[in-house]
Design a protein around this motif. Structure first.
Motif, PDB file in Angstrom:
ATOM      1  N   THR A 230      16.751  33.136 -87.630  1.00  0.00           N
ATOM      2  CA  THR A 230      17.304  33.480 -89.110  1.00  0.00           C
ATOM      3  C   THR A 230      17.520  34.778 -89.518  1.00  0.00           C
ATOM      4  OG1 THR A 230      14.962  33.716 -89.736  1.00  0.00           O
ATOM      5  CG2 THR A 230      15.973  31.407 -90.011  1.00  0.00           C
ATOM      6  N   ASN A 231      17.241  35.839 -88.493  1.00  0.00           N
ATOM      7  CA  ASN A 231      17.506  37.255 -88.568  1.00  0.00           C
ATOM      8  C   ASN A 231      19.080  37.457 -88.213  1.00  0.00           C
ATOM      9  OD1 ASN A 231      18.086  39.873 -87.131  1.00  0.00           O
ATOM     10  ND2 ASN A 231      16.234  40.118 -88.165  1.00  0.00           N
ATOM     11  N   LYS A 232      19.766  37.840 -89.295  1.00  0.00           N
ATOM     12  CA  LYS A 232      21.192  38.042 -89.239  1.00  0.00           C
ATOM     13  C   LYS A 232      21.624  38.787 -88.085  1.00  0.00           C
ATOM     14  CE  LYS A 232      22.953  37.066 -93.958  1.00  0.00           C
ATOM     15  NZ  LYS A 232      23.358  37.556 -95.145  1.00  0.00           N
ATOM     16  N   ARG A 233      20.825  39.971 -87.814  1.00  0.00           N
ATOM     17  CA  ARG A 233      21.367  40.709 -86.672  1.00  0.00           C
ATOM     18  C   ARG A 233      21.383  40.080 -85.332  1.00  0.00           C
ATOM     19  NH1 ARG A 233      18.680  46.859 -85.434  1.00  0.00           N
ATOM     20  NH2 ARG A 233      20.089  47.271 -83.573  1.00  0.00           N
ATOM     21  N   SER A 234      20.244  39.575 -84.992  1.00  0.00           N
ATOM     22  CA  SER A 234      19.837  38.591 -83.932  1.00  0.00           C
ATOM     23  C   SER A 234      21.001  37.590 -83.737  1.00  0.00           C
ATOM     24  CB  SER A 234      18.540  38.019 -83.761  1.00  0.00           C
ATOM     25  OG  SER A 234      17.526  38.972 -83.743  1.00  0.00           O
ATOM     26  N   GLU A 235      21.152  36.890 -84.879  1.00  0.00           N
ATOM     27  CA  GLU A 235      22.384  35.821 -84.850  1.00  0.00           C
ATOM     28  C   GLU A 235      23.674  36.478 -84.713  1.00  0.00           C
ATOM     29  OE1 GLU A 235      22.097  31.523 -87.193  1.00  0.00           O
ATOM     30  OE2 GLU A 235      22.412  33.201 -88.592  1.00  0.00           O
ATOM     31  N   ALA A 236      23.866  37.470 -85.222  1.00  0.00           N
ATOM     32  CA  ALA A 236      25.198  37.864 -84.862  1.00  0.00           C
ATOM     33  C   ALA A 236      25.327  38.384 -83.447  1.00  0.00           C
ATOM     34  CB  ALA A 236      25.616  39.173 -85.861  1.00  0.00           C
ATOM     35  N   GLU A 237      24.389  38.812 -82.810  1.00  0.00           N
ATOM     36  CA  GLU A 237      24.379  39.220 -81.448  1.00  0.00           C
ATOM     37  C   GLU A 237      24.494  37.703 -80.486  1.00  0.00           C
ATOM     38  OE1 GLU A 237      20.631  41.120 -81.003  1.00  0.00           O
ATOM     39  OE2 GLU A 237      21.405  43.112 -81.260  1.00  0.00           O
ATOM     40  N   ILE A 238      23.801  36.995 -80.928  1.00  0.00           N
ATOM     41  CA  ILE A 238      23.917  35.676 -80.290  1.00  0.00           C
ATOM     42  C   ILE A 238      25.353  35.164 -80.235  1.00  0.00           C
ATOM     43  CG2 ILE A 238      23.410  33.168 -80.056  1.00  0.00           C
ATOM     44  CD1 ILE A 238      20.752  33.996 -81.000  1.00  0.00           C
ATOM     45  N   VAL A 239      26.036  35.176 -81.479  1.00  0.00           N
ATOM     46  CA  VAL A 239      27.220  34.645 -81.632  1.00  0.00           C
ATOM     47  C   VAL A 239      28.485  35.572 -81.039  1.00  0.00           C
ATOM     48  CG1 VAL A 239      29.228  34.137 -83.612  1.00  0.00           C
ATOM     49  CG2 VAL A 239      26.902  33.438 -83.803  1.00  0.00           C
ATOM     50  N   ARG A 240      28.537  36.793 -81.044  1.00  0.00           N
ATOM     51  CA  ARG A 240      29.288  37.915 -80.454  1.00  0.00           C
ATOM     52  C   ARG A 240      29.067  37.526 -78.699  1.00  0.00           C
ATOM     53  NH1 ARG A 240      26.826  41.883 -83.547  1.00  0.00           N
ATOM     54  NH2 ARG A 240      27.999  42.288 -85.471  1.00  0.00           N
ATOM     55  N   GLU A 253      42.988  37.056 -75.527  1.00  0.00           N
ATOM     56  CA  GLU A 253      42.828  38.489 -76.105  1.00  0.00           C
ATOM     57  C   GLU A 253      42.954  38.344 -77.706  1.00  0.00           C
ATOM     58  OE1 GLU A 253      45.301  41.276 -74.547  1.00  0.00           O
ATOM     59  OE2 GLU A 253      44.663  40.893 -72.313  1.00  0.00           O
ATOM     60  N   LEU A 254      41.786  38.125 -78.616  1.00  0.00           N
ATOM     61  CA  LEU A 254      41.873  37.894 -79.878  1.00  0.00           C
ATOM     62  C   LEU A 254      40.512  38.565 -80.248  1.00  0.00           C
ATOM     63  CD1 LEU A 254      42.613  34.781 -81.727  1.00  0.00           C
ATOM     64  CD2 LEU A 254      40.475  35.846 -82.098  1.00  0.00           C
ATOM     65  N   GLU A 255      40.610  39.240 -81.347  1.00  0.00           N
ATOM     66  CA  GLU A 255      39.701  40.010 -82.063  1.00  0.00           C
ATOM     67  C   GLU A 255      38.951  39.313 -83.137  1.00  0.00           C
ATOM     68  OE1 GLU A 255      38.621  44.432 -84.119  1.00  0.00           O
ATOM     69  OE2 GLU A 255      40.649  43.886 -83.237  1.00  0.00           O
ATOM     70  N   VAL A 256      37.603  39.196 -83.137  1.00  0.00           N
ATOM     71  CA  VAL A 256      36.917  38.489 -84.358  1.00  0.00           C
ATOM     72  C   VAL A 256      36.628  39.800 -85.236  1.00  0.00           C
ATOM     73  CG1 VAL A 256      34.835  37.132 -84.913  1.00  0.00           C
ATOM     74  CG2 VAL A 256      36.031  36.838 -82.591  1.00  0.00           C
ATOM     75  N   PRO A 257      37.282  39.757 -86.370  1.00  0.00           N
ATOM     76  CA  PRO A 257      36.961  40.782 -87.290  1.00  0.00           C
ATOM     77  C   PRO A 257      35.470  40.736 -87.671  1.00  0.00           C
ATOM     78  CG  PRO A 257      38.899  39.608 -87.822  1.00  0.00           C
ATOM     79  CD  PRO A 257      38.460  38.963 -86.832  1.00  0.00           C
ATOM     80  N   PRO A 258      34.663  41.826 -88.055  1.00  0.00           N
ATOM     81  CA  PRO A 258      33.430  41.883 -88.404  1.00  0.00           C
ATOM     82  C   PRO A 258      33.204  41.141 -89.693  1.00  0.00           C
ATOM     83  CG  PRO A 258      34.162  43.766 -87.402  1.00  0.00           C
ATOM     84  CD  PRO A 258      35.295  43.348 -87.401  1.00  0.00           C
ATOM     85  N   SER A 259      34.203  41.477 -90.702  1.00  0.00           N
ATOM     86  CA  SER A 259      34.229  40.640 -91.790  1.00  0.00           C
ATOM     87  C   SER A 259      34.024  39.287 -91.754  1.00  0.00           C
ATOM     88  CB  SER A 259      35.338  41.201 -92.649  1.00  0.00           C
ATOM     89  OG  SER A 259      36.705  40.832 -92.192  1.00  0.00           O
ATOM     90  N   LEU A 260      34.765  38.698 -91.016  1.00  0.00           N
ATOM     91  CA  LEU A 260      34.911  37.229 -90.769  1.00  0.00           C
ATOM     92  C   LEU A 260      33.548  36.657 -90.293  1.00  0.00           C
ATOM     93  CD1 LEU A 260      38.481  36.033 -89.613  1.00  0.00           C
ATOM     94  CD2 LEU A 260      37.487  36.302 -92.022  1.00  0.00           C
ATOM     95  N   LEU A 261      32.982  37.375 -89.166  1.00  0.00           N
ATOM     96  CA  LEU A 261      31.701  37.112 -88.517  1.00  0.00           C
ATOM     97  C   LEU A 261      30.539  37.300 -89.795  1.00  0.00           C
ATOM     98  CD1 LEU A 261      30.080  36.436 -86.308  1.00  0.00           C
ATOM     99  CD2 LEU A 261      29.786  38.634 -85.722  1.00  0.00           C
TER     100      LEU A 261
END
Length: 373
Positions: A230-240, A253-261
């Motif tokens: 549930t920690n957003k930082r950890s979850e973001a790391e997993i998704v990345r 070759e595609l960038e995932v914008p941080p705002s969309l994440l």
């Protein structure tokens, strides 16, 4: 070699890392382990500057360090390890990483289902060889668990609570006695487990009641409960981490914008909060809203953008993918998502800047809901 596999096991995918860690490992190793417990932990959780390594070892499983340490200590004993938690919490991935680090083989796996039989965890017979030569060790087909016993390595059992009580009872004797008898043979009729053998099992906490574990079987396992991240930082790391693997696998070759994440993470957090406050199952999405499902939503959006878009990930595509992935029941899930879009996404889009991601996310989700309704 990994290019020839749709999904390479961890010991193949990270073979170079494992070779390096093994070459510098001077710590004590239990049984026939390839790495010491400290190096197993380092392989799973990644290296830090204080480790003083010549190269960086990336983190592969994201969660509390104590869960990994307890798992490793359990496997160094003579008890089985049971990883239990909600779907998508990384239980199977952790089991695979531990097996790869300890014995360089994570593929000795039994999948628990209603159709799993005792033969799947013990042995069966090659019928044609039995007819031609009779029953012997040569005509016997060992299960992945028996193979692990003979090799003194780790065997894995996925979805333990989905297997029947007969299968679970057979597992009790393996975990307690550490051997399997073969009554069909007169000689050479016992397979003893070699030092280093253990079992890592996984169980879905949402499946409680499907086939409950007996108290006798529970006593043979050390339980490690893996919570939902549930920690957003950890979850973001997993998704990345998982998304970067997807992009490499597909050579995209595609960038995932941080705002969309951020939009994806916030939407799942809001949906979980709504599910927690719901008073009945009809008011909750059928989805477990796990991190794995977030990755699935993002994967769907990336591939759609690559094959049917302009190879740019847009918020409209992400909103459409989220609805398409989570709307499993009709009309229940669609009604829940429609309420969420009106009550949560729409106000966020009004507070967003003119070119912010929430406006496109709102439009993409609305269109998907309308199409599915």
């Amino acid at each position: 070699m990994t290019d020839d596999m749709l999904r390479a096991p961890a010991e193949v995918k990270y073979a170079e890392e494992l070779d390096y860690l093994e070459s510098i490992d001077d710590g004590p190793k239990p049984f026939s382990w390839r790495l010491s417990p400290r190096m197993v932990r380092l392989f799973v959780l990644g290296s830090e500057r204080a480790d003083g390594l010549d190269r960086e070892i990336p983190q592969k499983w994201f969660g509390d360090r104590s869960f990994v340490e307890r798992s490793i200590v359990t496997l160094a004993s003579d008890r089985g390890l049971l990883l239990i938690g909600d779907p998508g919490t990384g239980k199977s991935w952790l089991a695979e990483l531990l097996s790869a680090a300890i014995c360089r083989n994570s593929t000795l796996v039994v999948q628990g289902t209603a159709g799993t039989t005792e033969d799947h965890i013990k042995y069966s017979w090659n019928v044609s060889m039995v007819i031609a030569k009779g029953q012997s060790r040569e005509s016997m087909i060992p299960s992945p668990i028996m193979t692990a016993m003979e090799g003194g390595v780790i065997g894995r059992f996925e979805e333990l609570t989905r297997s029947t009580s007969d299968v679970q009872d057979a597992l009790i004797s393996i975990l307690s006695e550490k051997y399997v008898s073969i009554p069909e043979l007169d000689t050479d009729n016992i397979v003893f487990a070699k030092p280093g053998f253990s079992i890592i099992a996984t169980a879905n906490s949402r499946d409680r009641g499907v086939n409950d574990l007996s108290s006798a079987l529970k006593r043979r396992f050390n339980f490690v409960r893996i919570p939902v991240v549930t920690n957003k930082r950890s979850e973001a790391e997993i998704v990345r981490f998982r998304t970067s693997e997807l992009l490499r696998r597909h050579a995209i070759e595609l960038e995932v914008p941080p705002s969309l994440l951020d939009v994806l993470l916030q939407s799942f957090a809001d949906l979980r909060a709504a599910a927690a406050s719901a008073t009945s199952d009809d008011e909750r999405l059928e989805s477990a809203l796990s991190t794995a499902e977030q990755i699935g939503v993002l994967e769907d959006a990336i591939l759609h953008s690559q094959f049917f878009g302009d190879r740019t990930l847009r918020s409209e595509t992400l909103g459409s993918s989220l609805v398409g992935s989570l709307a499993r029941r009709s009309p229940e899930d669609l009604a829940i998502l429609n309420k969420f879009w009106h009550g949560v996404v729409e106000p966020r889009s009004r507070d967003d800047d003119g070119d912010g991601p929430w406006r496109g996310f709102l439009d993409g989700g609305r269109q998907a809901i309308s199409t599915l309704s």
